[in-house]
Motif scaffolding. Structure first.
Motif, PDB file in Angstrom:
ATOM      1  N   LYS A   1      33.808  53.169  41.619  1.00 41.78           N
ATOM      2  CA  LYS A   1      33.405  51.809  42.025  1.00 41.78           C
ATOM      3  C   LYS A   1      33.302  50.865  40.836  1.00 41.78           C
ATOM      4  CE  LYS A   1      31.098  52.845  46.405  1.00 41.78           C
ATOM      5  NZ  LYS A   1      29.824  52.796  47.167  1.00 41.78           N
TER       6      LYS A   1
ATOM      7  N   LYS B   1      38.336  43.769  41.470  1.00 40.38           N
ATOM      8  CA  LYS B   1      38.062  42.814  42.560  1.00 40.38           C
ATOM      9  C   LYS B   1      37.469  41.526  42.001  1.00 40.38           C
ATOM     10  CE  LYS B   1      37.230  41.376  46.804  1.00 40.38           C
ATOM     11  NZ  LYS B   1      38.321  40.920  47.690  1.00 40.38           N
ATOM     12  N   LYS B   2      36.512  41.660  41.080  1.00 37.97           N
ATOM     13  CA  LYS B   2      35.813  40.494  40.519  1.00 37.97           C
ATOM     14  C   LYS B   2      36.751  39.641  39.652  1.00 37.97           C
ATOM     15  CE  LYS B   2      31.909  39.373  37.455  1.00 37.97           C
ATOM     16  NZ  LYS B   2      32.676  38.905  36.275  1.00 37.97           N
TER      17      LYS B   2
ATOM     18  N   LEU C   1      41.584  41.252  43.684  1.00 34.36           N
ATOM     19  CA  LEU C   1      42.439  42.252  44.333  1.00 34.36           C
ATOM     20  C   LEU C   1      41.602  43.425  44.832  1.00 34.36           C
ATOM     21  CD1 LEU C   1      45.337  43.275  44.982  1.00 34.36           C
ATOM     22  CD2 LEU C   1      45.316  44.377  42.729  1.00 34.36           C
ATOM     23  N   SER C   2      41.725  43.719  46.108  1.00 40.51           N
ATOM     24  CA  SER C   2      41.033  44.869  46.682  1.00 40.51           C
ATOM     25  C   SER C   2      41.962  46.084  46.628  1.00 40.51           C
ATOM     26  CB  SER C   2      40.635  44.590  48.138  1.00 40.51           C
ATOM     27  OG  SER C   2      39.683  43.547  48.196  1.00 40.51           O
TER      28      SER C   2
ATOM     29  N   LEU D   1      36.882  49.688  40.474  1.00 41.13           N
ATOM     30  CA  LEU D   1      37.285  48.936  41.663  1.00 41.13           C
ATOM     31  C   LEU D   1      36.609  47.567  41.699  1.00 41.13           C
ATOM     32  CD1 LEU D   1      37.094  51.814  44.306  1.00 41.13           C
ATOM     33  CD2 LEU D   1      39.165  50.854  43.289  1.00 41.13           C
ATOM     34  N   SER D   2      35.338  47.532  41.356  1.00 42.68           N
ATOM     35  CA  SER D   2      34.574  46.277  41.391  1.00 42.68           C
ATOM     36  C   SER D   2      35.059  45.306  40.326  1.00 42.68           C
ATOM     37  CB  SER D   2      33.078  46.556  41.187  1.00 42.68           C
ATOM     38  OG  SER D   2      32.579  47.366  42.218  1.00 42.68           O
TER      39      SER D   2
ATOM     40  N   LYS E   1      42.884  49.769  47.684  1.00 40.96           N
ATOM     41  CA  LYS E   1      42.603  50.698  48.772  1.00 40.96           C
ATOM     42  C   LYS E   1      42.762  52.127  48.259  1.00 40.96           C
ATOM     43  CE  LYS E   1      43.821  51.827  53.545  1.00 40.96           C
ATOM     44  NZ  LYS E   1      44.707  51.516  54.695  1.00 40.96           N
TER      45      LYS E   1
END
Length: 491
Positions: free
Chosen positions: A93, A100-101, A105-106, A96-97, A108
């Motif tokens: 995470k 995204k921040k 981009l998310s 991933l975070s 999967k």
């Protein structure tokens, strides 16, 4: 689905990106492919599976570059998936975070079964075989997808990746432990109680690297990895040579590239163990994998993740991109069939060659679009690489040679010697070249004339009955070289 789509796959060893452009409903072509060996899982298996800061930073910086490329190519859609390293890591995470921040981009994170499924979707649609098992050896895991008669039967993922094996066993020189670990995992395959085909479709960097070396060692005439096939029995000794190499100098002498020194022994060891335990006789190399599978899963979501019957994505994409006039293309294809069947009592060729003749007839004008002069040679070079998907190597070489020798002297043995390994007998090639030449000349004025091709076997004569005979067509037909002695007349 947007016209330009970017697919990014974050694996344990490499981050890979493809940018694909749609040209019509189901047709697309590759406009960019980029790889970065970030080794995001480096050190994680020795640290309770946790991603380490330096590898995460490499992946972060590569993602920034990937997205810059995607933006420059005007991609409207970005799909990013992550596999073994991120799904296994307790601290995934954090990465991933941050993505995204900073990039919006998310990512999967897909499970192993889904990863295997995507590889199966790519192979099922973009290779020309019907039944096989895909094997995708990654850094953290190896995925298997069983395909029978162009249908996916089962997907499974096993924790036997190259980086995992290196850190758990090979760094400790525990080869027996590595073999036992792999074989214990492979028991899950047999517990599925499904038919195991004797053909593997190899996906992933390790298998592709091995296939590339095998191609070069065998002096294979076509420098194209996707669709390359070899028999396991012929290459077993070579696989063992890689596994038993004492150092990087030995690997280099075997043809291994420097960027593969770190995991090629582990990858080949995993691969050889799978080949032995599953009793595999043939390997087909796939240039397409998870990324293409993700794309096709989106593109074909309304058609059970399969292209329509009798649809070839490479042919359709070329017709689209070169803006070949649909009526002319359709006419050339239909006329090719008429010529083939009219002459069948003479040439006695298998009907598969009719399909090749139709495709070559539709695509022959590509060469003129590239450059009018030497158009046949231009088309030859382009077709060899342009028929990327769902074609056997033999098929693309035959089609390219048919076009090369259209509207000119028929090929001799010397003319086809470079690719002789992949071509049928010279008599077959001369017939095919003649038939495409006759097809092209019959429509030389692009008027799409109605022609009946009538073979009189008693007089050994092929008659062309035209509604409106033209001097241009007639004079050029007279110049055609014939593959055997017979009469050719225009009525």
């Amino acid at each position: 689905m947007s016209k330009v789509t970017t697919i990014i796959d974050i694996g344990s060893n490499s981050m890979r990106m493809v940018v694909l452009q749609k040209s019509s409903r189901f047709a697309f072509n590759l406009i960019n492919e980029t790889k970065s060996r970030v080794k995001i899982s480096e050190g994680c298996y020795e640290n309770n599976g946790n991603l380490q800061e330096i590898p995460m930073q490499r992946a972060y910086e590569s993602m920034k570059s990937f997205l810059n490329i995607s933006k420059s190519l005007k991609s409207r859609k970005v799909i990013c998936v992550a596999t073994s390293a991120l799904r296994d890591a307790p601290n995934s995470k954090v990465f991933l975070s941050r993505i995204k921040k900073d990039f919006g981009l998310s990512i999967k994170v897909i499970d192993g079964e889904k990863e295997a499924y995507f590889g199966g979707v790519a192979a099922m649609n973009l290779l020309h075989d019907d039944s096989f098992v895909t094997v995708d050896i990654g850094g953290g895991s190896t995925e298997f997808c069983f395909v029978k008669d162009k249908n996916i039967v089962k997907s499974i993922s096993l924790n036997i990746g190259t980086v995992r094996m290196k850190e758990l066993f090979f760094n400790k020189n525990d080869i027996d432990g590595a073999r036992e670990y792999i074989m214990d995992n492979l028991k899950k395959i047999f517990e599925l109680n499904i038919e195991i085909p004797d053909v593997i479709v190899g996906i992933g960097g390790s298998i592709r690297s091995v296939s590339k070396i095998i191609m070069q060692r065998n002096e294979y005439p076509l420098d194209i990895l996707h669709g390359y096939k070899y028999k396991v029995s012929k290459e077993e000794d070579f696989l063992n040579e890689i596994i038993n190499a004492k150092d990087n100098d030995e690997l280099k002498s075997l043809g291994v590239k420097k960027d593969r020194f770190d995991t090629i022994k582990e990858g080949t060891f995993i691969f050889k163990t799978i080949l032995d335990e599953l009793n595999i006789s043939k390997v087909i190399t796939s240039g397409a994998g998870v990324r293409e599978g993700v794309y096709l899963n989106d593109l074909l979501r309304t058609s059970n993740c399969k292209f329509p019957s009798n649809f070839n994505v490479s042919v359709r994409s070329l017709l689209d991109r070169f803006q070949i006039e649909p009526k002319q293309s359709s006419y050339m294809g239909n006329n090719a069939s008429k010529i083939f069947y009219a002459l069948k009592p003479m040439h006695e060729l298998d009907d598969k060659y009719k399909t090749f003749l139709v495709i070559a007839s539709k695509l022959h004008s590509i060469g003129s679009t590239l450059n009018f002069y030497k158009s046949n040679d231009n088309a030859f070079d382009f077709i060899l690489n342009g028929l990327s998907y769902d074609f056997l190597h033999t098929t693309r070489v035959i089609i390219a040679h048919m076009i090369k020798f259209s509207k000119k002297s028929l090929p001799s043995k010397k003319d086809i010697s470079e690719y002789q390994e992949l071509l049928p007998d010279i008599e077959v090639m001369r017939w095919l070249s003649f038939m495409i030449s006759l097809n092209i000349v019959s429509n030389l004025d692009m008027s799409r004339p109605k022609i009946d091709y009538i073979l009189n076997e008693e007089t050994n004569t092929l008659s062309l009955k035209l509604d409106n005979k033209t001097f241009l067509i007639n004079s050029n037909i007279e110049k055609l070289e014939l593959p055997k002695e017979f009469n050719l007349e225009v009525l």
